[in-house]
Design a protein around this motif. Sequence first.
Motif, PDB file in Angstrom:
ATOM      1  N   GLY A  15     -13.629   5.545  13.297  1.00 25.75           N
ATOM      2  CA  GLY A  15     -12.883   5.385  12.058  1.00 25.75           C
ATOM      3  C   GLY A  15     -11.396   5.343  12.332  1.00 25.75           C
ATOM      4  N   LEU A  16     -10.665   4.715  11.423  1.00 27.89           N
ATOM      5  CA  LEU A  16      -9.219   4.587  11.574  1.00 27.89           C
ATOM      6  C   LEU A  16      -8.580   4.706  10.201  1.00 27.89           C
ATOM      7  CD1 LEU A  16      -7.443   2.260  13.964  1.00 27.89           C
ATOM      8  CD2 LEU A  16      -6.652   2.314  11.624  1.00 27.89           C
ATOM      9  N   VAL A  17      -7.515   5.446  10.103  1.00 27.25           N
ATOM     10  CA  VAL A  17      -6.723   5.541   8.881  1.00 27.25           C
ATOM     11  C   VAL A  17      -5.316   5.074   9.218  1.00 27.25           C
ATOM     12  CG1 VAL A  17      -5.790   7.030   7.081  1.00 27.25           C
ATOM     13  CG2 VAL A  17      -8.076   7.484   8.008  1.00 27.25           C
ATOM     14  N   ALA A  18      -4.838   4.052   8.510  1.00 31.43           N
ATOM     15  CA  ALA A  18      -3.491   3.512   8.723  1.00 31.43           C
ATOM     16  C   ALA A  18      -2.645   3.820   7.496  1.00 31.43           C
ATOM     17  CB  ALA A  18      -3.568   2.006   8.950  1.00 31.43           C
ATOM     18  N   ARG A  19      -1.386   4.103   7.730  1.00 26.88           N
ATOM     19  CA  ARG A  19      -0.479   4.437   6.634  1.00 26.88           C
ATOM     20  C   ARG A  19       0.781   3.577   6.710  1.00 26.88           C
ATOM     21  NH1 ARG A  19      -2.567   9.353   8.377  1.00 26.88           N
ATOM     22  NH2 ARG A  19      -3.726  10.455   6.774  1.00 26.88           N
ATOM     23  N   GLY A  20       1.377   3.363   5.531  1.00 24.23           N
ATOM     24  CA  GLY A  20       2.637   2.635   5.469  1.00 24.23           C
ATOM     25  C   GLY A  20       3.369   2.914   4.178  1.00 24.23           C
ATOM     26  N   ARG A  21       4.654   2.593   4.163  1.00 23.00           N
ATOM     27  CA  ARG A  21       5.468   2.806   2.960  1.00 23.00           C
ATOM     28  C   ARG A  21       5.026   1.915   1.817  1.00 23.00           C
ATOM     29  NH1 ARG A  21       9.594   2.720   7.134  1.00 23.00           N
ATOM     30  NH2 ARG A  21       9.489   0.502   6.775  1.00 23.00           N
ATOM     31  N   ASP A  22       4.485   0.739   2.168  1.00 23.88           N
ATOM     32  CA  ASP A  22       3.932  -0.161   1.163  1.00 23.88           C
ATOM     33  C   ASP A  22       2.601  -0.695   1.692  1.00 23.88           C
ATOM     34  OD1 ASP A  22       4.507  -2.379   2.901  1.00 23.88           O
ATOM     35  OD2 ASP A  22       6.520  -2.506   2.068  1.00 23.88           O
ATOM     36  N   THR A  61     -12.808  -5.358  -0.279  1.00 24.21           N
ATOM     37  CA  THR A  61     -13.573  -6.462   0.302  1.00 24.21           C
ATOM     38  C   THR A  61     -12.657  -7.405   1.082  1.00 24.21           C
ATOM     39  OG1 THR A  61     -15.151  -6.310  -1.524  1.00 24.21           O
ATOM     40  CG2 THR A  61     -15.203  -8.327  -0.214  1.00 24.21           C
ATOM     41  N   ALA A  62     -11.466  -7.659   0.546  1.00 26.17           N
ATOM     42  CA  ALA A  62     -10.501  -8.521   1.239  1.00 26.17           C
ATOM     43  C   ALA A  62     -10.063  -7.882   2.558  1.00 26.17           C
ATOM     44  CB  ALA A  62      -9.292  -8.786   0.342  1.00 26.17           C
ATOM     45  N   VAL A  63      -9.861  -6.561   2.581  1.00 23.40           N
ATOM     46  CA  VAL A  63      -9.452  -5.870   3.807  1.00 23.40           C
ATOM     47  C   VAL A  63     -10.543  -5.993   4.864  1.00 23.40           C
ATOM     48  CG1 VAL A  63      -8.968  -3.613   4.842  1.00 23.40           C
ATOM     49  CG2 VAL A  63      -7.861  -4.269   2.695  1.00 23.40           C
ATOM     50  N   VAL A  64     -11.792  -5.736   4.487  1.00 20.69           N
ATOM     51  CA  VAL A  64     -12.896  -5.847   5.442  1.00 20.69           C
ATOM     52  C   VAL A  64     -13.002  -7.280   5.960  1.00 20.69           C
ATOM     53  CG1 VAL A  64     -15.400  -5.687   5.735  1.00 20.69           C
ATOM     54  CG2 VAL A  64     -14.176  -3.880   4.529  1.00 20.69           C
ATOM     55  N   GLY A  65     -12.896  -8.260   5.072  1.00 16.74           N
ATOM     56  CA  GLY A  65     -12.958  -9.662   5.490  1.00 16.74           C
ATOM     57  C   GLY A  65     -11.825 -10.037   6.418  1.00 16.74           C
ATOM     58  N   CYS A 124      -5.754   3.068  -0.785  1.00 13.32           N
ATOM     59  CA  CYS A 124      -5.205   3.849  -1.898  1.00 13.32           C
ATOM     60  C   CYS A 124      -3.740   4.183  -1.622  1.00 13.32           C
ATOM     61  CB  CYS A 124      -6.012   5.124  -2.117  1.00 13.32           C
ATOM     62  SG  CYS A 124      -6.039   6.232  -0.698  1.00 13.32           S
ATOM     63  N   GLN A 125      -3.077   4.575  -2.692  1.00  9.11           N
ATOM     64  CA  GLN A 125      -1.683   4.994  -2.574  1.00  9.11           C
ATOM     65  C   GLN A 125      -1.615   6.472  -2.922  1.00  9.11           C
ATOM     66  OE1 GLN A 125       1.094   3.032  -5.154  1.00  9.11           O
ATOM     67  NE2 GLN A 125       2.851   3.702  -3.956  1.00  9.11           N
ATOM     68  N   LYS A 126      -1.192   7.253  -1.951  1.00  9.91           N
ATOM     69  CA  LYS A 126      -0.936   8.677  -2.163  1.00  9.91           C
ATOM     70  C   LYS A 126       0.568   8.835  -2.011  1.00  9.91           C
ATOM     71  CE  LYS A 126      -5.472  10.008  -0.507  1.00  9.91           C
ATOM     72  NZ  LYS A 126      -6.260  10.818   0.405  1.00  9.91           N
ATOM     73  N   GLU A 127       1.007   9.682  -1.089  1.00  7.28           N
ATOM     74  CA  GLU A 127       2.440   9.732  -0.786  1.00  7.28           C
ATOM     75  C   GLU A 127       2.865   8.424  -0.136  1.00  7.28           C
ATOM     76  OE1 GLU A 127       2.704  13.159   1.688  1.00  7.28           O
ATOM     77  OE2 GLU A 127       1.860  14.425   0.124  1.00  7.28           O
ATOM     78  N   MET A 128       1.949   7.864   0.641  1.00  4.98           N
ATOM     79  CA  MET A 128       2.126   6.555   1.267  1.00  4.98           C
ATOM     80  C   MET A 128       0.861   5.751   0.974  1.00  4.98           C
ATOM     81  SD  MET A 128       3.678   7.578   4.990  1.00  4.98           S
ATOM     82  CE  MET A 128       4.513   6.032   5.283  1.00  4.98           C
ATOM     83  N   TRP A 129       0.889   4.465   1.269  1.00  7.74           N
ATOM     84  CA  TRP A 129      -0.319   3.661   1.193  1.00  7.74           C
ATOM     85  C   TRP A 129      -1.214   4.001   2.375  1.00  7.74           C
ATOM     86  CZ3 TRP A 129      -2.480   0.465  -2.315  1.00  7.74           C
ATOM     87  CH2 TRP A 129      -1.692   0.119  -3.414  1.00  7.74           C
ATOM     88  N   GLU A 130      -2.516   4.062   2.146  1.00  8.29           N
ATOM     89  CA  GLU A 130      -3.488   4.321   3.200  1.00  8.29           C
ATOM     90  C   GLU A 130      -4.582   3.263   3.194  1.00  8.29           C
ATOM     91  OE1 GLU A 130      -3.415   9.183   3.613  1.00  8.29           O
ATOM     92  OE2 GLU A 130      -5.272   8.172   3.069  1.00  8.29           O
ATOM     93  N   VAL A 131      -4.942   2.832   4.383  1.00  5.25           N
ATOM     94  CA  VAL A 131      -6.075   1.928   4.578  1.00  5.25           C
ATOM     95  C   VAL A 131      -6.974   2.624   5.593  1.00  5.25           C
ATOM     96  CG1 VAL A 131      -6.850  -0.327   5.382  1.00  5.25           C
ATOM     97  CG2 VAL A 131      -4.691  -0.124   4.119  1.00  5.25           C
ATOM     98  N   ALA A 132      -8.197   2.963   5.179  1.00  8.82           N
ATOM     99  CA  ALA A 132      -9.150   3.625   6.075  1.00  8.82           C
ATOM    100  C   ALA A 132     -10.369   2.718   6.226  1.00  8.82           C
ATOM    101  CB  ALA A 132      -9.561   4.975   5.502  1.00  8.82           C
ATOM    102  N   PHE A 133     -10.876   2.638   7.456  1.00  5.01           N
ATOM    103  CA  PHE A 133     -12.073   1.833   7.685  1.00  5.01           C
ATOM    104  C   PHE A 133     -12.823   2.354   8.892  1.00  5.01           C
ATOM    105  CE2 PHE A 133      -8.623  -0.186   9.954  1.00  5.01           C
ATOM    106  CZ  PHE A 133      -9.162  -0.574  11.171  1.00  5.01           C
TER     107      PHE A 133
END
Length: 137
Positions: A15-22, A61-65, A124-133
């Motif tokens: 698994g991987l969780v990526a974060r960014g300001r946007d 779905t777009a992220v997975v694709g 999702c957006q918390k303190e920063m944007w997160e993309v987990a997969f």
Amino acid sequence: MEGGYHLIDHTADLGLVARGRDLGEALAQAASGLFDLLWDRDNVLAEVEMVVVGEGPDLETAVVGWLNEILYLHQVEEWVFASVRRVECRSGRIASLLVGERLRNHHRRKREIKAVTYHGIRVCQKEMWEVAFIVDV
């Protein structure tokens, strides 16, 4: 022995969780994380710019694709990427500009990944944007 079934632990996934300001920065970090799972980027040259797109009825779905398209370009078309120059996301469509080169003998592959899965996908957006997969290895 009687018939039936039982559950077993499956440890072949990562698994991987990526974060960014946007969102664009979080997606760029997600792609960079995928690159680092697949190959050693130390000697990948920025010879070619390539547009990579992922689409779907929703953002997840777009992220997975999109991530699976990067995986396809590596495994089937034999590309390795050094970096992500730009990521744009609009209503279920992700378009990115990646830079890299054709896979050559001097590139070191790290592992084989079968697919980026829908299991555990989270944007999702918390303190920063997160993309987990999760990737199936």
